[in-house]
Design a protein around this motif. Sequence first.
Motif, PDB file in Angstrom:
ATOM      1  N   GLY A 156     -18.803 -74.863  88.215  1.00  0.00           N
ATOM      2  CA  GLY A 156     -17.714 -74.920  88.472  1.00  0.00           C
ATOM      3  C   GLY A 156     -16.239 -74.568  87.921  1.00  0.00           C
ATOM      4  N   LEU A 157     -15.346 -74.402  88.907  1.00  0.00           N
ATOM      5  CA  LEU A 157     -14.014 -73.900  88.243  1.00  0.00           C
ATOM      6  C   LEU A 157     -13.775 -74.813  87.213  1.00  0.00           C
ATOM      7  CD1 LEU A 157     -11.601 -72.227  87.756  1.00  0.00           C
ATOM      8  CD2 LEU A 157     -10.992 -73.305  89.679  1.00  0.00           C
ATOM      9  N   ASP A 158     -13.806 -76.092  87.272  1.00  0.00           N
ATOM     10  CA  ASP A 158     -13.301 -76.669  85.950  1.00  0.00           C
ATOM     11  C   ASP A 158     -14.226 -77.656  86.162  1.00  0.00           C
ATOM     12  OD1 ASP A 158     -13.179 -78.134  88.845  1.00  0.00           O
ATOM     13  OD2 ASP A 158     -11.473 -79.547  88.099  1.00  0.00           O
ATOM     14  N   SER A 159     -15.979 -77.870  86.470  1.00  0.00           N
ATOM     15  CA  SER A 159     -16.152 -78.226  85.949  1.00  0.00           C
ATOM     16  C   SER A 159     -17.426 -77.946  84.382  1.00  0.00           C
ATOM     17  CB  SER A 159     -17.674 -78.601  87.050  1.00  0.00           C
ATOM     18  OG  SER A 159     -17.746 -77.110  87.487  1.00  0.00           O
ATOM     19  N   GLY A 160     -18.083 -78.824  84.592  1.00  0.00           N
ATOM     20  CA  GLY A 160     -19.157 -78.255  82.615  1.00  0.00           C
ATOM     21  C   GLY A 160     -20.719 -78.530  83.080  1.00  0.00           C
ATOM     22  N   LYS A 161     -21.254 -78.478  82.227  1.00  0.00           N
ATOM     23  CA  LYS A 161     -23.415 -79.111  82.002  1.00  0.00           C
ATOM     24  C   LYS A 161     -23.307 -80.367  81.912  1.00  0.00           C
ATOM     25  CE  LYS A 161     -22.989 -78.687  77.154  1.00  0.00           C
ATOM     26  NZ  LYS A 161     -21.488 -78.140  76.866  1.00  0.00           N
ATOM     27  N   GLU A 162     -22.115 -81.657  81.771  1.00  0.00           N
ATOM     28  CA  GLU A 162     -22.525 -82.532  81.791  1.00  0.00           C
ATOM     29  C   GLU A 162     -22.059 -83.282  83.260  1.00  0.00           C
ATOM     30  OE1 GLU A 162     -21.590 -81.077  77.927  1.00  0.00           O
ATOM     31  OE2 GLU A 162     -19.884 -80.920  79.765  1.00  0.00           O
ATOM     32  N   LEU A 179     -23.029 -74.746  92.209  1.00  0.00           N
ATOM     33  CA  LEU A 179     -21.960 -75.731  92.702  1.00  0.00           C
ATOM     34  C   LEU A 179     -20.747 -75.102  92.441  1.00  0.00           C
ATOM     35  CD1 LEU A 179     -24.103 -77.335  90.965  1.00  0.00           C
ATOM     36  CD2 LEU A 179     -23.998 -78.880  92.820  1.00  0.00           C
ATOM     37  N   SER A 180     -19.916 -75.217  93.702  1.00  0.00           N
ATOM     38  CA  SER A 180     -18.527 -74.966  94.043  1.00  0.00           C
ATOM     39  C   SER A 180     -18.336 -73.082  93.430  1.00  0.00           C
ATOM     40  CB  SER A 180     -17.832 -75.711  93.379  1.00  0.00           C
ATOM     41  OG  SER A 180     -16.311 -75.515  93.490  1.00  0.00           O
ATOM     42  N   LEU A 181     -16.848 -73.342  92.671  1.00  0.00           N
ATOM     43  CA  LEU A 181     -17.176 -72.073  92.112  1.00  0.00           C
ATOM     44  C   LEU A 181     -18.788 -71.408  91.579  1.00  0.00           C
ATOM     45  CD1 LEU A 181     -15.224 -68.686  92.121  1.00  0.00           C
ATOM     46  CD2 LEU A 181     -14.549 -70.126  89.676  1.00  0.00           C
ATOM     47  N   SER A 217     -20.804 -75.161  98.004  1.00  0.00           N
ATOM     48  CA  SER A 217     -19.690 -75.773  98.761  1.00  0.00           C
ATOM     49  C   SER A 217     -19.427 -74.455  97.312  1.00  0.00           C
ATOM     50  CB  SER A 217     -19.543 -76.588  97.914  1.00  0.00           C
ATOM     51  OG  SER A 217     -19.811 -78.079  98.745  1.00  0.00           O
ATOM     52  N   GLY A 218     -20.213 -72.722  97.801  1.00  0.00           N
ATOM     53  CA  GLY A 218     -19.539 -72.086  97.206  1.00  0.00           C
ATOM     54  C   GLY A 218     -18.470 -70.721  97.908  1.00  0.00           C
ATOM     55  N   PRO A 219     -17.138 -70.436  97.750  1.00  0.00           N
ATOM     56  CA  PRO A 219     -16.728 -69.122  98.115  1.00  0.00           C
ATOM     57  C   PRO A 219     -17.310 -68.529  98.123  1.00  0.00           C
ATOM     58  CG  PRO A 219     -16.383 -69.995  95.801  1.00  0.00           C
ATOM     59  CD  PRO A 219     -17.145 -69.973  96.062  1.00  0.00           C
TER      60      PRO A 219
END
Length: 326
Positions: free
Chosen positions: A132-138, A196-198, A220-222
């Motif tokens: 999502g917006l501030d997440s990443g592959k880790e 997930l998320s965005l 949890s997506g918009p």
Amino acid sequence: MNAADFAAANLSRATGAGLDPHEYLRVTGELADLEQWGEALMRAARGHLARAGRAATAVSAGRHLQVAARWFHFATLGPNPERALAAAEADTAMGRALDLLEPVARRIEGPGFAGWLRGPAGAAAVTVVVPGLDSGKEEFHDVIEALLCRGMAVFAMDGPGQGVLAATTAVRADYHRVIGQVIDALGAERVGLFGLSLGGYYVAESAAREPRVAAAVAVSGPFRLRWDGLPSLVRDLLVQRAGGEEAARRFAAQVDLSALAPRIACPLLVVDGGQDVIPGVTDGEPLARLAPHGQYLRIPHGDHLLGNARPDWLAAAADWISAALA
């Protein structure tokens, strides 16, 4: 927000990423101010790098390197003048971990993405995990492990404005163009998306516009974002990841699935939590209803990303996409 509140708000997210809750509470509990977040979490990450260096076996070293990658990633979520370095260190540590633990894992990169393909070589179907917006592959350790243990190949990726690419690229609402590049690079017969998320918006938008997507899960997506209704923390993140307020406003205005949802031809599972408080994300039912093959799973007590309710949805979602791609 003070350090204690910020740490508490991210606790279920941290445990989902594979961080030990006791270590997380100990590290964040020592913060006198939120401005110390980046430094403290990068110090925790380097502690695991040191443990990896002292480890007696490759397995132990690899596990410590994985944990270091997650700590470095979480160091990017709060104030941190070394955010770009932390993201790069997370990427490096995960690569070193996979070299030891999963030598068959492959690094795959393109103009707008980077990630790791894990699982059985030559698999006909691959599930792409989209952050999502501030997440990443880790970050999404539990999701990736749930898919891998069901025998699936998994590509955990960073896209524009995410993870290791956050310092050099900006978020884009037409994420299907990136997913198209990913599918080209994977060369798989069937591709599923798990966002997930965005990332939930990204996979729904991609499923509507990229015909090669065979199944999708949005967590949890918009469904639709409205700039004026977003919390200040989310707006600040968008400004940071889009490269300025004007670009962030344009991006938010494009996040709208009302016209795209009926175009999603593949099976779609929409999961959300009844305790999610982010406007535009609080109710995924319209997406599931408008998509021709949509299914909806709502967990009343689930928070954003449903980190506090994993037994209620994660296994079911992993089983669902595994069956859909079979």
